[in-house]
Design a protein around this motif. Structure first.
Motif, PDB file in Angstrom:
ATOM      1  N   VAL A 143       0.407   1.468  -5.291  1.00 43.35           N
ATOM      2  CA  VAL A 143       1.156   1.050  -6.862  1.00 43.35           C
ATOM      3  C   VAL A 143       2.572   1.291  -6.242  1.00 43.35           C
ATOM      4  O   VAL A 143       3.279   1.415  -5.512  1.00 43.35           O
ATOM      5  N   ALA A 144       2.776  -0.084  -7.760  1.00 49.57           N
ATOM      6  CA  ALA A 144       4.430  -0.197  -7.714  1.00 49.57           C
ATOM      7  C   ALA A 144       4.967  -0.171  -9.185  1.00 49.57           C
ATOM      8  O   ALA A 144       4.375  -0.688  -9.838  1.00 49.57           O
ATOM      9  N   GLU A 145       6.209   0.377  -9.363  1.00 54.76           N
ATOM     10  CA  GLU A 145       6.777   0.051 -10.744  1.00 54.76           C
ATOM     11  C   GLU A 145       6.985  -1.443 -10.695  1.00 54.76           C
ATOM     12  O   GLU A 145       7.272  -2.290 -10.095  1.00 54.76           O
ATOM     13  N   LEU A 146       6.640  -1.667 -12.129  1.00 53.55           N
ATOM     14  CA  LEU A 146       7.635  -3.127 -13.010  1.00 53.55           C
ATOM     15  C   LEU A 146       8.694  -2.641 -13.122  1.00 53.55           C
ATOM     16  O   LEU A 146       9.457  -1.804 -13.549  1.00 53.55           O
ATOM     17  N   LEU A 149       5.753  11.022 -17.372  1.00 53.95           N
ATOM     18  CA  LEU A 149       6.218  11.436 -17.946  1.00 53.95           C
ATOM     19  C   LEU A 149       7.682  10.260 -18.496  1.00 53.95           C
ATOM     20  O   LEU A 149       8.890  10.534 -19.882  1.00 53.95           O
ATOM     21  N   THR A 150       7.764   9.083 -17.917  1.00 55.13           N
ATOM     22  CA  THR A 150       8.813   8.327 -18.140  1.00 55.13           C
ATOM     23  C   THR A 150       8.810   6.779 -19.157  1.00 55.13           C
ATOM     24  O   THR A 150       9.087   6.185 -19.412  1.00 55.13           O
ATOM     25  N   ARG A 184       1.249  -0.950   0.035  1.00 52.51           N
ATOM     26  CA  ARG A 184      -0.426   0.141  -0.302  1.00 52.51           C
ATOM     27  C   ARG A 184       1.129   1.404  -0.087  1.00 52.51           C
ATOM     28  O   ARG A 184       1.982   1.448   0.338  1.00 52.51           O
ATOM     29  N   THR A 185       0.274   2.251  -0.969  1.00 52.30           N
ATOM     30  CA  THR A 185       0.962   3.348  -0.952  1.00 52.30           C
ATOM     31  C   THR A 185       0.474   4.698  -0.839  1.00 52.30           C
ATOM     32  O   THR A 185      -0.926   4.595  -0.851  1.00 52.30           O
ATOM     33  N   SER A 186       1.157   5.781   0.332  1.00 52.39           N
ATOM     34  CA  SER A 186       0.035   7.393   0.357  1.00 52.39           C
ATOM     35  C   SER A 186      -0.845   8.000  -0.663  1.00 52.39           C
ATOM     36  O   SER A 186      -0.061   7.571  -1.570  1.00 52.39           O
ATOM     37  N   SER A 187      -1.666   8.821  -0.511  1.00 46.86           N
ATOM     38  CA  SER A 187      -2.141   9.486  -1.547  1.00 46.86           C
ATOM     39  C   SER A 187      -1.222  10.080  -2.499  1.00 46.86           C
ATOM     40  O   SER A 187      -0.749   9.972  -3.798  1.00 46.86           O
ATOM     41  N   ALA A 188      -0.243  10.763  -1.157  1.00 47.51           N
ATOM     42  CA  ALA A 188       1.319  11.429  -2.409  1.00 47.51           C
ATOM     43  C   ALA A 188       2.112  10.219  -3.369  1.00 47.51           C
ATOM     44  O   ALA A 188       2.382  11.184  -3.626  1.00 47.51           O
ATOM     45  N   GLU A 189       2.211   9.375  -2.266  1.00 44.74           N
ATOM     46  CA  GLU A 189       3.339   8.439  -3.067  1.00 44.74           C
ATOM     47  C   GLU A 189       2.496   7.969  -4.625  1.00 44.74           C
ATOM     48  O   GLU A 189       3.272   7.684  -5.075  1.00 44.74           O
ATOM     49  N   THR A 190       1.073   7.856  -4.458  1.00 46.91           N
ATOM     50  CA  THR A 190       1.018   7.179  -5.426  1.00 46.91           C
ATOM     51  C   THR A 190       0.366   8.305  -6.677  1.00 46.91           C
ATOM     52  O   THR A 190       0.622   7.991  -7.750  1.00 46.91           O
ATOM     53  N   LEU A 191       0.872   9.220  -6.289  1.00 46.23           N
ATOM     54  CA  LEU A 191       0.120  10.745  -7.491  1.00 46.23           C
ATOM     55  C   LEU A 191       1.106  11.013  -7.111  1.00 46.23           C
ATOM     56  O   LEU A 191       1.144  10.878  -8.749  1.00 46.23           O
ATOM     57  N   ALA A 192       2.380  10.811  -6.973  1.00 47.27           N
ATOM     58  CA  ALA A 192       3.892  11.649  -7.348  1.00 47.27           C
ATOM     59  C   ALA A 192       4.448  10.242  -7.963  1.00 47.27           C
ATOM     60  O   ALA A 192       5.286  10.697  -9.419  1.00 47.27           O
ATOM     61  N   THR A 193       3.970   8.884  -7.933  1.00 45.52           N
ATOM     62  CA  THR A 193       4.374   7.568  -9.067  1.00 45.52           C
ATOM     63  C   THR A 193       3.890   7.742 -10.216  1.00 45.52           C
ATOM     64  O   THR A 193       4.183   7.197 -11.293  1.00 45.52           O
ATOM     65  N   MET A 194       2.358   8.286  -9.898  1.00 45.50           N
ATOM     66  CA  MET A 194       1.447   8.509 -11.462  1.00 45.50           C
ATOM     67  C   MET A 194       2.499   9.045 -12.730  1.00 45.50           C
ATOM     68  O   MET A 194       2.445   9.266 -13.720  1.00 45.50           O
ATOM     69  N   GLN A 195       2.880  10.503 -11.922  1.00 46.25           N
ATOM     70  CA  GLN A 195       2.831  11.495 -12.835  1.00 46.25           C
ATOM     71  C   GLN A 195       4.151  11.442 -12.730  1.00 46.25           C
ATOM     72  O   GLN A 195       4.708  11.517 -14.516  1.00 46.25           O
ATOM     73  N   ALA A 196       5.369  10.531 -12.375  1.00 45.79           N
ATOM     74  CA  ALA A 196       6.342  10.433 -12.871  1.00 45.79           C
ATOM     75  C   ALA A 196       6.381   9.156 -13.955  1.00 45.79           C
ATOM     76  O   ALA A 196       6.786   9.756 -15.046  1.00 45.79           O
ATOM     77  N   ALA A 197       5.620   8.078 -13.662  1.00 45.77           N
ATOM     78  CA  ALA A 197       5.140   7.167 -15.219  1.00 45.77           C
ATOM     79  C   ALA A 197       4.898   8.102 -16.201  1.00 45.77           C
ATOM     80  O   ALA A 197       4.964   7.566 -17.814  1.00 45.77           O
TER      81      ALA A 197
END
Length: 885
Positions: free
Chosen positions: A879-882, A827-828, A812-825
């Motif tokens: 959320v988790a990165e593959l 871009l990348t 599980r990830t926090s709302s802030a971490e989920t949002l940041a990971t989504m935004q980074a994905a």
């Protein structure tokens, strides 16, 4: 993920080595695995190993494929291919078995019943439990337990005694002793030497047990012939007073064969007679015309309301007998026609308080169609219906009598059996009719499992339901005109969707089309049927060898489904096939006639089918005296009066007969019409309770003087009027019985024209067939399901950059971490694995590639669904990165 170089360790890993075409073949052959769509390949493998799914798959194997599975169940786990070949082909290596075994093994692999490479073949655990021998469930092979299984509870001292008795060196432990015994019993030369010392009586005991059952009873003091066998472990005790023949010993005596007779080749369907195709088609057309006439007569008989519906549903025995008498057929045949009309939606219950069966509005539309189209509708309804009239009169599971039109007549296997039986007929040369026993033998080879009727079958049906369905199919197809003289007709081929019949069928002149709808000689497969699956026939030596390795690719057009499951046509394909059948039948049916032949004995002969207006009028004006190739009508005073009551005048009847007779109207008939018309309506009856009026008072005086009128209690009200205490209907019948021809009149003094009241049920749909399990998925569903399974499997097996939680759940990830990971994905361009909970609270895992994040939503390409979707961020649990690659 496993590669071909790495042997799979489970069925799930074996499924991961398959390509999409092979997975599609699995889901097509076992459609229950896709309902609902599995989340990943692990869940698919788990579902493929459940008892219900495995039983269903085993029931659909042909005899040789099932024998192969039974042999694997008594082989070592895992077993090399050579060991399986030895069990199937024996020490002599039967060439027919050797050639057919790869195809049977490919069928088991395709259906996920067997997995592993050729050197490590594994039967799925559930199938092994179902097929392996046990005292409660003997193996179909007749083999018993192995030496290791039979000696599991034996004392070490007794095992050492057996080892010594067979001249083996003693060991320090039971495990090595049992292994030494097993090695001895599997060595052909050493076993032959051991059995050379046995007496003929001892060998006779072994011969009685060798093909099963392997268990026998012994006394506390066995005879010498038994003691010799028991001392050497050739018979091992399993319980007090019971011994068993070990599997290894039985296989030695059988020359290595698991079955007494392997059956790699399907029995051929034999032709018992051959007729000219034109004779077959014309005979079938005659039967089709009779079928139409019978159904029309049935519905005409029920036109004013048919029999009442029993409280439990269906027709009573008395009503069925009455219907059989009216149709002049046997009761089972009457039940068939009643059920056929019901399946075609032509009759149903009216749903009223005093519920009765009646024709539906669809019946009136059906009557207006050309004869060939009417037949095609009946034939299509029969081909696809699951209701089985042959069960009428039998008993259900609760010992209740099964009645026509009642509950409990559905058998989901019926459409498939009908398709298969007709397919076997299509495989014969045109004009050839098969022997019923050869058809039944072929079906038993294709579906050997007992209890094929399923849960719906009654206790008296047992394992012969498919045979009974096949026999009924042969007789019903003949009555309906699908076959003629036992051979499949051109319209029958077209009804199945055979391309040759549709494209190049025979016309009324008997011309032959160049196309053939069938490839092969005995209907074993290769049917060129629209909507039928391509099937590799195990009996065809020219069929390509099937792949046998776990990583081999299985082409979708050769998925080795046994030839027992031809897929029914889709509704659109069946409609096209029925239309083609109607076009082929139309030239063969007799043209309706617009005339009859009047005769001086007050009869009319219709030398063929009549046009509907002519037939309807004759049904009112005359009574049918006999049927057959020509129908004979008889004119009587009652029938003429019936026509006059229906509003026809004498001149109308004369004109009608003159217009439709090829012979002059006989004088006796003209006199009969005029005589009845002269007296018809001379008396008038109305409601007083009832009254009689007549302009001729002498006629009324004659009525009053007749003693037969006493029951009507008549009295004169006026010179031209009599009053009665009987109701108008009774008064009409009474005066007609006295020889008068009264007419009813309304309250306004007009003559009441009486016509038969056609009773109709409300609009009803035809009964839906009961499906035999989930339907075979189409290409679109298969493609979407495989994409979803692949994506879910990727999510569950791909390593993550982040460390998963200890219990294996998505971190599980926090709302802030989920949002940041989504935004980074975004871009990348990375792919993420997310947990998601929908509005109904159902949790799922998704593999997504985020495209845009705004307004509390993420828009992403969902690999699981293979489409772009938008998800609320507050419903993403983690959320988790593959990992890359």
């Amino acid at each position: 993920m496993s590669t071909p170089a790495t042997p799979p360790r489970s069925l799930a890993e074996a499924l991961r080595t398959r390509d999409d075409v092979s997975l599609a073949a699995l889901l097509r052959s076992r459609p229950d695995l896709i309902t609902p769509v599995p989340t990943d390949l692990t869940q698919l493998a788990t579902r493929a190993g459940t008892r219900g799914s495995v039983v269903r798959a085993l029931e659909r194997l042909d005899r040789f494929a099932l024998q192969t599975a039974e042999a694997l169940a008594v082989a070592a786990d895992p077993a090399p291919y050579d060991a399986l070949l030895g069990l199937m082909a024996g020490d002599a290596r039967d060439p027919a078995v050797t050639e057919a075994l790869p195809r049977a093994l490919a069928t088991l692999r395709e259906q996920a019943l067997v997995w592993g490479a050729d050197d490590r073949l594994r039967l799925v655990r559930t199938a092994r439990e179902l097929l392996a021998p046990s005292p409660q469930h003997p193996s179909p092979t007749g083999l018993g337990p192995t030496v290791a299984e039979a000696t599991a509870g034996m004392s070490p001292g007794r095992i050492q005694e057996i080892v010594t008795a067979v001249s083996l060196p003693s060991t320090h432990d039971s495990v090595s002793a049992v292994a030494a015994l097993t090695k001895l019993f599997t060595a052909r030369r050493r076993m032959k030497a051991l059995l050379a010392g046995a007496s003929e009586e001892s060998l006779e005991v072994l011969n009685r047990l060798v093909w099963g059952p392997p268990y026998g009873q012994v006394t506390a003091e066995p005879a010498a012939r038994l003691r010799w066998l028991i001392d050497r472990g050739l018979l091992l005790p399993t319980a007090p007073g019971t011994v068993v023949l070990p599997r290894e010993v039985a296989l030695h005596l059988r020359a290595g064969r698991a079955h007494r007779a392997a059956e790699p080749v399907a029995p051929a369907v034999e032709a018992k007679a051959t007729h000219r195709p034109q004779v077959v088609d014309t005979t079938a057309a005659g039967q089709a015309y009779t079928a139409l006439a019978t159904v029309e007569e049935l519905l005409k008989d029920w036109d004013e309301g048919g029999p009442t519906v029993m409280r439990a549903g269906g027709l009573s025995v008395r009503d069925l007998k009455r219907t059989a008498v009216a149709l002049d057929v046997a009761e089972p045949v009457a039940a068939f026609w009643v059920e056929l009309a019901y399946a075609a939606g032509l009759l149903a219950s009216d749903g009223e308080t005093d519920e009765r069966y009646a024709a539906t509005p669809a019946h009136d539309e059906w009557l207006e169609q050309p004869a060939a189209q009417r037949w095609a509708r009946l034939a299509e309804a029969w081909l696809t219906a699951t209701r089985t009239s042959g069960l009428v009169g039998g008993r259900d599971g609760k010992d209740r009598t099964l009645s026509a039109l009642g509950p409990g007549l559905d058998r989901s296997a019926a459409p498939e059996v009908r398709h298969r039986v007709l397919g076997l007929l299509a495989g014969l040369p045109e004009g050839a009719s098969p022997s019923a026993e050869s058809v039944l033998a072929r079906l038993r080879w294709e579906r050997p499992v007992r209890g094929a009727g399923g849960a719906q079958a009654g206790p008296q049906e047992g394992d012969d339901l498919r045979s009974r369905l096949a026999r009924w199919t042969l007789s019903e197809a003949e009555m309906l005109g699908v076959t003629g003289r036992g051979a499949l007709s051109a319209q029958g081929r077209a009804l199945l969707g055979l391309r040759g019949a549709v494209a190049g069928g025979r016309g009324s002149g008997g011309g032959r089309g160049s196309g053939r709808g069938v490839e092969g000689g005995d209907g074993g497969g290769g049917l060129a049927v629209a909507g039928f699956s391509g099937v590799a026939d195990p009996s065809d030596p020219s069929a390509p060898s099937a792949p046998s390795g776990p990583g081999d690719k299985l082409p979708v057009h050769h998925h080795h489904r046994p030839p027992t499951s031809p897929q029914p046509l889709s509704p659109a394909e069946q409609a096209a096939a029925s239309a083609a059948a109607a076009r082929l039948l139309a030239p063969l049916l007799p043209e309706p006639l617009d005339h009859v032949l009047l005769q001086a004995d007050l009869t009319a002969v219709a030398p063929g089918p009549l046009e509907r207006p002519l037939a309807d009028m004759l049904d009112v004006l005359a009574d049918v005296e006999s049927k057959g190739g020509a129908t004979v009508y008889r004119f009587t005073p009652g029938s003429v009066r019936r026509a006059l009551d229906a509003g026809r005048s004498a001149s109308d009847l004369h004109d009608f007969l003159t217009a439709h007779s090829r012979t002059p109207v006989p004088q006796p008939l003209a006199y009969l019409i005029d005589d009845v018309a002269r007296r018809h309506g001379h008396l008038r009856i109305g409601a007083a309770s009832a009254y009689v009026r007549c302009d001729d008072d002498s006629v009324l005086s004659e009525i009053l003087a007749d003693k037969r009128s006493a029951g009507l209690r008549l009295r004169r009200l006026a010179p031209t009027v009599l009053a009665a205490q009987a109701d108008p209907a009774a008064l009409l019948d009474g005066l007609r019985a006295m020889g008068f021809a009264p007419a009813a009149e309304s309250a306004d003094g007009d003559v009441v024209i009486t016509r038969a009241h056609a009773h109709r049920s409300p609009p009803r749909t035809a009964p839906e067939p009961v499906p035999d399990g989930p339907p075979t998925p189409d290409a679109t569903l298969l493609s979407a399901a495989i994409r979803a399974i692949r994506a879910g499997d990727r999510a569950s097996t791909t390593p993550l950059k982040s460390t998963p939680s200890p219990n294996g759940e998505l971190p599980r990830t926090s709302s802030a971490e989920t949002l940041a990971t989504m935004q980074a994905a975004v871009l990348t361009g990375d792919t993420l694995w997310i947990g998601y909970v929908n509005a109904e609270g159902t949790a799922s895992q998704r593999v997504i590639a985020p495209i845009r994040v705004e307004g509390g939503f993420v828009t992403a390409y969902d690999h699981t669904a293979d489409e772009v979707r938008t998800y609320p961020l507050h419903r993403v649990t983690g959320v988790a990165e593959l990992a890359e690659g």
